[in-house]
Design a protein around this motif. Structure first.
Motif, PDB file in Angstrom:
ATOM      1  N   GLN A 504       0.829  -1.202   0.000  1.00 49.08           N
ATOM      2  CA  GLN A 504       0.000   0.000   0.000  1.00 49.08           C
ATOM      3  C   GLN A 504       0.865   1.254   0.000  1.00 49.08           C
ATOM      4  N   ILE A 505       0.391   2.260  -0.733  1.00 49.70           N
ATOM      5  CA  ILE A 505       1.005   3.585  -0.718  1.00 49.70           C
ATOM      6  C   ILE A 505       0.045   4.495   0.027  1.00 49.70           C
ATOM      7  N   HIS A 506       0.446   4.986   1.195  1.00 49.95           N
ATOM      8  CA  HIS A 506      -0.391   5.886   1.989  1.00 49.95           C
ATOM      9  C   HIS A 506      -0.022   7.324   1.647  1.00 49.95           C
ATOM     10  N   PRO A 546      -8.040   6.657   0.233  1.00 48.94           N
ATOM     11  CA  PRO A 546      -7.604   5.377   0.794  1.00 48.94           C
ATOM     12  C   PRO A 546      -6.212   5.023   0.294  1.00 48.94           C
ATOM     13  N   PRO A 547      -5.554   4.069   0.935  1.00 46.59           N
ATOM     14  CA  PRO A 547      -4.245   3.639   0.438  1.00 46.59           C
ATOM     15  C   PRO A 547      -4.328   3.182  -1.009  1.00 46.59           C
ATOM     16  N   ILE A 548      -3.292   3.489  -1.755  1.00 45.87           N
ATOM     17  CA  ILE A 548      -3.199   3.044  -3.142  1.00 45.87           C
ATOM     18  C   ILE A 548      -2.518   1.678  -3.139  1.00 45.87           C
ATOM     19  N   ARG A 560      -3.537   0.277  -8.057  1.00 47.09           N
ATOM     20  CA  ARG A 560      -4.998   0.134  -8.076  1.00 47.09           C
ATOM     21  C   ARG A 560      -5.565   1.170  -7.117  1.00 47.09           C
ATOM     22  N   PHE A 561      -6.384   2.066  -7.658  1.00 48.05           N
ATOM     23  CA  PHE A 561      -6.838   3.242  -6.928  1.00 48.05           C
ATOM     24  C   PHE A 561      -8.356   3.197  -6.805  1.00 48.05           C
ATOM     25  N   ASP A 562      -8.859   2.611  -5.737  1.00 46.44           N
ATOM     26  CA  ASP A 562     -10.298   2.453  -5.540  1.00 46.44           C
ATOM     27  C   ASP A 562     -10.793   3.532  -4.586  1.00 46.44           C
ATOM     28  N   PHE A 563     -11.391   4.605  -5.137  1.00 49.19           N
ATOM     29  CA  PHE A 563     -11.879   5.695  -4.308  1.00 49.19           C
ATOM     30  C   PHE A 563     -13.198   5.381  -3.619  1.00 49.19           C
ATOM     31  N   PHE A 564     -13.836   4.282  -3.966  1.00 50.34           N
ATOM     32  CA  PHE A 564     -15.189   4.033  -3.487  1.00 50.34           C
ATOM     33  C   PHE A 564     -15.263   2.782  -2.623  1.00 50.34           C
ATOM     34  N   ARG A 565     -14.154   2.449  -1.957  1.00 43.87           N
ATOM     35  CA  ARG A 565     -14.191   1.325  -1.030  1.00 43.87           C
ATOM     36  C   ARG A 565     -15.111   1.642   0.125  1.00 43.87           C
TER      37      ARG A 565
END
Length: 652
Positions: A504-506, A546-548, A560-565
């Motif tokens: 994860q990238i925070h 969120p973390p990438i 993977r960039f999920d903005f809608f978790r």
């Protein structure tokens, strides 16, 4: 010319002008260029259309900068608080696609005692009622059609008519109470309120149908709210073929004006225009406390993220609009039936930004490892792209070379990116932000320009240094926490704000302000604020995301960039922050009246950055009371506090 272009736009918007006249006007607009008049919600705005500023939006006029506010048209005589602004559609992102018009003032002082008749069951979990209300309230609702706020919807290719979106807590509250009193008890289990965001839809008899679709449920993870039922309030009546068709439920051919239809959002539905007149209706939804048994499917969130991204990209590649619309419909259906199999081929975007080649679809972002990019750089470019951030005066996507590629899967990407060549210079270079804030000079004890013996040095006067340090603290509070900065057209990043943990990238966020305090005496030569100038203007991009997630193959960084978790609400704030410096006032006579000097840094601070502290404290003698001054001087120094206590003891 700009005023004429502005006023002519609204004259032609009635749709009554000949086609050749409209064509001449559009050609004149396309030949017109101008600098933006101000910014609003991170978007550059103009008071008239140009080749760049082509999308009209309606906003509360009080939100437009006071210095240019009067240049913006008030096209609705019935709602004079609304100003029309023109924006560049290429700057839009998923946060700014829709223009939600504030209309509580339209309903203020209007009787909204709404009553719904006993509902008639149209089908399982679908009901129709008649809405009764005072004549003045009825006139207000009917008057929505006369405000001149309609614009073509984003998904105009798959639906007819026009619409505008508005917010009214007053109308929502009144409708909430009516629903509580009228709807069946089982339907109200967990009911919270009516969504205050309404869509006002208008169809003429020859318009295309609103094609068959499902409404995407509203979901607010922070409040634990989810929508379950759609509400349609018909302001006009008529007949259609059919006027409303709930697939598997009921087909309604004729609808009376002020009929309210409530149906479960599981229903796929379609509506035809009325044959015998204009069809106008409002759409909103019933919001419920989230069912604890609701599960969250990350694949649905990923698909919704792709749909939002493709909507933004459709400004540059119109063929993507159909892909975005199909994705929205798949998401809406998936909430009830699970995610259905998608099309055999899906779109990807091949982009090049300053020598960096990458592939994106709105959820997945691929970068060639051979380019030598760090994960922080990959994450920064991903953020800039998804939020379509501005670099100087241009949007990120406008600065990219972009091409659409349709493929069955992503297996082709590593080979496609490999060997395309990396950037000659870093596209997003690391930067030490402390360089923007040099330490102040030591003070020399002079109290003011009047007593300096002709050798006044503003960089050494304690009250100017004090204000400079306060201004630095203010600017630091907005700049230091930002992971990405825009220095003109250059993009730089703070590597310390990108923390790698596992896969994860925070992206670290914003911190709070820490103020400082001092005091002094003045006789002549202006006031301290006159000596604090703007050294640089910095665009600070703040993200709460969120973390990438990332993985690495032999050839690619795959983010993977999920903005809608399910546990995240995404936020993005762009702030333009002036960095202070101390300057001399050689052009100002030391004995001139203080008011003649401009307070450059204080005037340059965007009001949107100011929280407006309300602590009880003395305002400096030279400063007008304002939210910014309150924030800069929001506590007494130890020296001032001790002096005040001694004065109280002496009775002075």
């Amino acid at each position: 010319m700009s005023i004429r272009l502005r006023d002519r736009f609204f004259a032609l918007s009635t749709g009554q002008a000949p086609a050749d006249e409209v064509a001449r006007y559009l050609a004149e607009v396309d030949a017109t260029d101008t600098e933006p008049a101000a910014t609003l919600d991170g978007l550059a705005i103009s008071w008239h259309p140009t080749a760049r500023f082509k999308a009209v939006r309606f906003v509360d006029a009080e939100r437009v900068h006071e210095g240019v506010r009067e240049r913006f048209a008030r096209p609705s005589e019935l709602a004079p608080h609304l100003a029309a602004v023109f924006v560049d559609p290429r700057e839009l992102s998923f946060r700014t696609f829709e223009n939600i018009v504030p209309l509580d003032r339209w309903f203020a002082d209007t009787p909204l005692e709404l009553e719904l008749s006993e509902p008639v069951e149209l089908a399982k979990d679908a009901y129709a009622s008649s809405l009764r209300l005072p004549d003045a309230g009825r006139a207000r609702l009917e008057g929505l059609d006369t405000l001149g706020l309609y614009v073509p919807p984003l998904n105009a290719a798959t639906r007819g008519g026009d619409r505008f979106i508005f917010h009214s807590a007053l109308l929502a509250d009144a409708l909430t109470e009516a629903v509580r009193r009228a709807m069946p008890t089982p339907l109200l289990d967990g009911f919270s309120h009516v969504n205050p965001v309404f869509r006002c839809n208008r169809f003429e008899p020859d318009d295309a149908n609103f094609h068959r679709h499902r409404d995407t449920p509203y979901y607010d993870a922070a409040r634990g709210h989810v929508s379950r039922y759609t509400v349609l309030l018909y302001l006009t009546g008529g007949t259609g073929e059919p006027a409303l068709d709930l697939t598997g439920g009921a087909a309604v051919a004729g609808i009376e004006s002020f009929t309210c239809v409530v149906f479960d959002q599981r229903y796929e539905h379609e509506g035809a225009p009325f044959r015998d007149g204009r069809k106008v209706f409002l759409r909103t939804e019933l919001i419920f406390a989230e069912d604890p048994e609701v599960t969250h499917d990350p694949e649905i969130g990923a698909l919704f993220s792709k749909a939002c991204y493709l909507t933004g990209e459709s400004v540059f590649a119109p063929e993507l609009a159909r892909h975005a619309d199909a994705s929205y419909n798949r998401v809406a259906a998936a909430h009830w039936n699970g995610l259905a199999r998608g099309p055999a081929r899906e779109p990807y975007l091949h982009k090049q930004f300053r020598g960096v080649h990458f592939i994106a679809n709105g959820y997945d972002f691929w970068f060639a490892r051979s380019d030598g990019l760090s994960l922080a750089e990959c994450a920064a470019i991903t953020l800039l792209d998804y939020f379509n951030c501005k670099l100087g005066d241009e949007s990120f996507r406008d600065l990219c070379e972009s091409a659409v590629i349709e493929a069955e899967d992503d297996a082709w990407i590593p080979a496609f990116l490999k060997g395309r060549g990396g950037p000659e210079a870093p596209a997003v270079a690391p930067f030490d932000k402390s360089l923007l804030f040099p330490e102040p000079e030591l003070t020399d004890g002079v109290c003011c320009p009047f007593h300096d013996g002709g050798q006044f040095d503003p960089t050494r006067l304690d009250e100017i240094v004090d204000l400079h340090e306060r201004a630095q603290s203010f600017a630091k509070a907005h700049i230091m926490p930002a992971p990405i900065l825009m220095l003109g057209e250059d993009v730089v990043l703070d590597p310390e704000k990108f923390v790698i943990r596992g896969n994860q990238i925070h992206v670290l966020g914003k911190e709070s302000l820490t103020p400082v305090n001092f005091a002094a005496c003045w006789n002549a030569g202006g006031v301290p604020g006159n000596y604090i100038d703007v050294a640089a203007t910095v665009g600070a991009e703040h993200f709460l995301v969120p973390p990438i997630l990332f993985s690495e193959t032999g050839d690619c960084h795959h983010l993977r960039f999920d903005f809608f978790r399910n546990t995240w609400m995404v936020q993005h704030q762009r702030a333009t922050v002036p960095v202070p410096k101390i300057s001399s006032l050689a052009e100002i006579d030391l004995y001139a009246i203080d008011q003649d000097a401009h307070e450059r840094w204080l005037e340059a601070v965007d009001p949107a950055l100011v929280e407006g502290g309300s602590a009880e404290h003395p305002t400096p003698w030279w400063a007008d009371r304002s939210p910014l001054v309150d924030e800069l001087y929001d506590c007494l120094s130890d020296y001032e506090a001790e002096d005040e206590e001694e004065g109280e003891e002496r009775g002075t």
